[in-house]
Write an enzyme that holds these catalytic residues in place. Sequence first.
Site, PDB file in Angstrom:
ATOM      1  N   ARG A  69       0.838  -1.193   0.000  1.00  0.00           N
ATOM      2  CA  ARG A  69       0.000   0.000   0.000  1.00  0.00           C
ATOM      3  C   ARG A  69       0.871   1.241   0.000  1.00  0.00           C
ATOM      4  NH1 ARG A  69      -1.858   0.648   4.437  1.00  0.00           N
ATOM      5  NH2 ARG A  69      -1.189  -1.280   5.435  1.00  0.00           N
ATOM      6  N   TYR A 197      -1.942  -3.524  -6.607  1.00  0.00           N
ATOM      7  CA  TYR A 197      -1.598  -4.295  -5.422  1.00  0.00           C
ATOM      8  C   TYR A 197      -2.616  -4.203  -4.292  1.00  0.00           C
ATOM      9  CZ  TYR A 197       1.031  -6.791  -2.024  1.00  0.00           C
ATOM     10  OH  TYR A 197       1.411  -7.736  -1.113  1.00  0.00           O
ATOM     11  N   GLY A 198      -2.943  -5.330  -3.717  1.00  0.00           N
ATOM     12  CA  GLY A 198      -3.657  -5.455  -2.440  1.00  0.00           C
ATOM     13  C   GLY A 198      -4.627  -4.333  -2.146  1.00  0.00           C
ATOM     14  N   GLY A 199      -4.410  -3.722  -0.991  1.00  0.00           N
ATOM     15  CA  GLY A 199      -5.329  -2.712  -0.486  1.00  0.00           C
ATOM     16  C   GLY A 199      -5.491  -1.508  -1.410  1.00  0.00           C
ATOM     17  N   LYS A 206      -9.673  -2.476   2.127  1.00  0.00           N
ATOM     18  CA  LYS A 206      -9.425  -1.310   2.972  1.00  0.00           C
ATOM     19  C   LYS A 206     -10.304  -0.117   2.561  1.00  0.00           C
ATOM     20  CE  LYS A 206      -5.978  -3.626   4.791  1.00  0.00           C
ATOM     21  NZ  LYS A 206      -6.027  -4.207   6.115  1.00  0.00           N
ATOM     22  N   HIS A 226     -10.041  -2.356  12.079  1.00  0.00           N
ATOM     23  CA  HIS A 226      -8.957  -3.150  11.504  1.00  0.00           C
ATOM     24  C   HIS A 226      -8.578  -4.231  12.518  1.00  0.00           C
ATOM     25  CE1 HIS A 226      -4.594  -3.139   9.752  1.00  0.00           C
ATOM     26  NE2 HIS A 226      -5.364  -3.995   9.111  1.00  0.00           N
ATOM     27  N   ALA A 249       0.705  -6.678   9.016  1.00  0.00           N
ATOM     28  CA  ALA A 249       1.922  -7.488   9.147  1.00  0.00           C
ATOM     29  C   ALA A 249       2.458  -7.534  10.583  1.00  0.00           C
ATOM     30  CB  ALA A 249       3.012  -7.021   8.161  1.00  0.00           C
ATOM     31  N   CYS A 250       1.550  -7.506  11.566  1.00  0.00           N
ATOM     32  CA  CYS A 250       1.949  -7.654  12.971  1.00  0.00           C
ATOM     33  C   CYS A 250       1.328  -8.909  13.586  1.00  0.00           C
ATOM     34  CB  CYS A 250       1.552  -6.433  13.784  1.00  0.00           C
ATOM     35  SG  CYS A 250       2.572  -4.991  13.435  1.00  0.00           S
ATOM     36  N   LYS A 252      -1.897 -10.517  12.931  1.00  0.00           N
ATOM     37  CA  LYS A 252      -3.342 -10.747  13.108  1.00  0.00           C
ATOM     38  C   LYS A 252      -3.746 -12.119  12.587  1.00  0.00           C
ATOM     39  CE  LYS A 252      -5.251  -7.082  11.085  1.00  0.00           C
ATOM     40  NZ  LYS A 252      -3.999  -6.358  10.804  1.00  0.00           N
ATOM     41  N   ASP A 275      -8.700  -9.735   9.575  1.00  0.00           N
ATOM     42  CA  ASP A 275      -8.255  -8.380   9.199  1.00  0.00           C
ATOM     43  C   ASP A 275      -9.271  -7.280   9.478  1.00  0.00           C
ATOM     44  OD1 ASP A 275      -6.221  -6.714   8.064  1.00  0.00           O
ATOM     45  OD2 ASP A 275      -7.374  -6.576   6.212  1.00  0.00           O
ATOM     46  N   ARG A 399       3.735  -3.433  17.674  1.00  0.00           N
ATOM     47  CA  ARG A 399       5.027  -4.101  17.601  1.00  0.00           C
ATOM     48  C   ARG A 399       6.002  -3.159  18.288  1.00  0.00           C
ATOM     49  NH1 ARG A 399       7.676  -7.651  13.833  1.00  0.00           N
ATOM     50  NH2 ARG A 399       5.744  -8.086  12.718  1.00  0.00           N
ATOM     51  N   GLY A 493       1.753 -19.639  18.850  1.00  0.00           N
ATOM     52  CA  GLY A 493       0.769 -20.433  19.598  1.00  0.00           C
ATOM     53  C   GLY A 493       0.752 -20.113  21.090  1.00  0.00           C
TER      54      GLY A 493
HETATM   55  O1  SAT Z   1      -2.490  -4.503   1.100  1.00  0.00           O
HETATM   56  S1  SAT Z   1      -3.530  -4.694   2.111  1.00  0.00           S
HETATM   57  O2  SAT Z   1      -3.954  -3.374   2.612  1.00  0.00           O
HETATM   58  O3  SAT Z   1      -4.667  -5.363   1.536  1.00  0.00           O
HETATM   59  C1  SAT Z   1      -2.974  -5.621   3.403  1.00  0.00           C
HETATM   60  C2  SAT Z   1      -2.563  -4.813   4.566  1.00  0.00           C
HETATM   61  O4  SAT Z   1      -1.648  -3.993   4.441  1.00  0.00           O
HETATM   62  O5  SAT Z   1      -3.164  -4.954   5.653  1.00  0.00           O
HETATM   63 MN    MN Z   2      -4.821  -5.236   7.345  1.00  0.00          MN
END
Ligand code: SAT
Ligand code: MN
Length: 589
Positions: A69, A197-199, A206, A226, A249-250, A252, A275, A399, A493
């Site tokens: 993102r 890409y992604g979000g 998002k 979130h 990326a922490c 979830k 998420d 984090r 775990g």
């Molecule tokens: O790229 S995404 O926003 O879908 C994933 C993330 O950063 O949480």
């Molecule tokens: Mn996310």
Amino acid sequence: MSATTPLEHWVEEVAGMTRPDRIVWCDGSEEEYQRLMQGMLADGTMVAVNHDAYPNSYLHRSDPSDVARTEHLTYICTRDKDDAGPNNNWMDPAEAKRKLGTLFEGCMRGRTMYVIPYMMGVPGSPHAKIGVEITDSPYVVANMRIMTHMGTVALDALGSGDDFIPGLHSLGDLSPDRRFIMHFPEERLVWSIGSGYGGNALLGKKCLSLRLASWMAREEGWLAEHMMILGLEDPSGEITYMAGAFPSACGKTNLAMLVSPLAEQGYRVWTVGDDICWMRIGKDGRLWAVNPENGFFGVAPGTNTQTNPNAMAALGRNSIFTNVALTPDGLPWWEGIDPERKTPPPGTIDWHGKVWNGPAPAAHPNSRFTTPADQCPSISPHWQDQAGVPISVIMFGGRRARVAPLVYQARDWAHGVFVGAGMGSETTAAATGKVGVMRRDPMAMRPFCGYNMADYWGHWLEMGRRIPNPPAIFHVNWFRKDDNGDFLWPGFGQNVRVLRWMLERVRGTADAVETPVGLVPTPESLDLDGLDLAPEKVAALLRIDPADWAKEWRDQGDYLAQFGDRLPAAIREQHDRLGQRLGVTAGSR
Ligand code: SAT
Ligand code: MN
């Protein structure tokens, strides 16, 4: 055919602007998915992975400049700049439309325009939201089919009505100079160009389910967060649901899919979402949560059969991998997939599509798997319940190498809102920019809150006044390090031990000690049996360091000050009171 419905009108209007060669209305069927995949295999957008090992799964390598993102190119376009707040980039809506209008003009010439009707939320629920994404990326279509309830189900629900949230997306020329992700919350609209890409591109995620939904949630009296959602089953078989906000990326996904080392004692975890979490006040006065998504878009690196066996089982078929490496056997590979080996097998193709020869990672640190949620072995039988699941615990987590103890509990709702507002976290590869820098990330919503964050805290406080039976609020930190830079807590775990403490706090059976920041476990109240954790380590995990906290308090104060008069008085009071308890004051900086 002439347009008759509001949706057809919008599609016609967009086609007039973007000039695609052809328009495809997506029905969400398996045949359509296979047809798209064949097309993408033929033009190189997708590479097949070994179908014996990973049936019906594919790999996509995105443009190297388009792998995360881009928060600096993401805007909230409200009439009044203050409504977007200092937490967002802002552009005047008319200017944003002019600017992007030029970029969208003719951008789909020679391309196919896909119309993707989809639904976020549980189909049939009055709280589900219908979105329609127009895109020229078949990769986006394929991902949306996994991540949302896509196609006929959404179109049927919409009928000839106008109750849908439009999102226009084009790859454009993929240049970061012409990349913008624009939200118009006042008219419930998203325009995104220049990224696949992604979000940035899967607009249901998002853009709709957090940025626009957070705005709608304030207007309609609910929460769009979130957060992952899990159910902790206890030895009696009772399940307690918990929601947790952590930055991208922490962990979830790992937490939501946790395999419990306390299974023999009867504690296990059920996955509801990893998420996004939409929460409403139920008739019984509790907060009820729904995962509006239909799949997982999880971080690949570090995922393996030890850290997250449920994810590994889930992603074994019908999955899309993005920017991972590929072994000579055609198997997806990423750093950490095999705890026994640091580097990929000889001849592995890296995420750039070249033979890997180090030292850079073979998979991009933000490489991802897109996988249907119902393939997860730990998926909760209630994950598609229309009413959702009742939440007893909310956790906020960052984090943090220092400062934040393993876990602490807020005194009450208002204090909990302040704990969320004061959150900080070290940055990750999920967004472009420097990794590992501490930044304030309130409620893990900094990149996703579609309006002024001060008003958002006000909304949280208001919700607290309206929830007769609110969840307890906690802060957790799995990432605390010792002076040598080694993690103090085993994580993964073993985090179930912290979940168990929270459960026992809610039930009133676990001990805690009052500290200036909140209620911290006594070492005896945590079940640490079999962990081989020295008492000094436990003490270090739970320590509230006065000097660290004095600095933290000042840093929080500087952050909150940006919001000026819009900051709710209750948040300011909470911050003042924390300063008093710590024995620091603004004058002592
Ligand atoms: O790229 S995404 O926003 O879908 C994933 C993330 O950063 O949480
Ligand atoms: Mn996310």
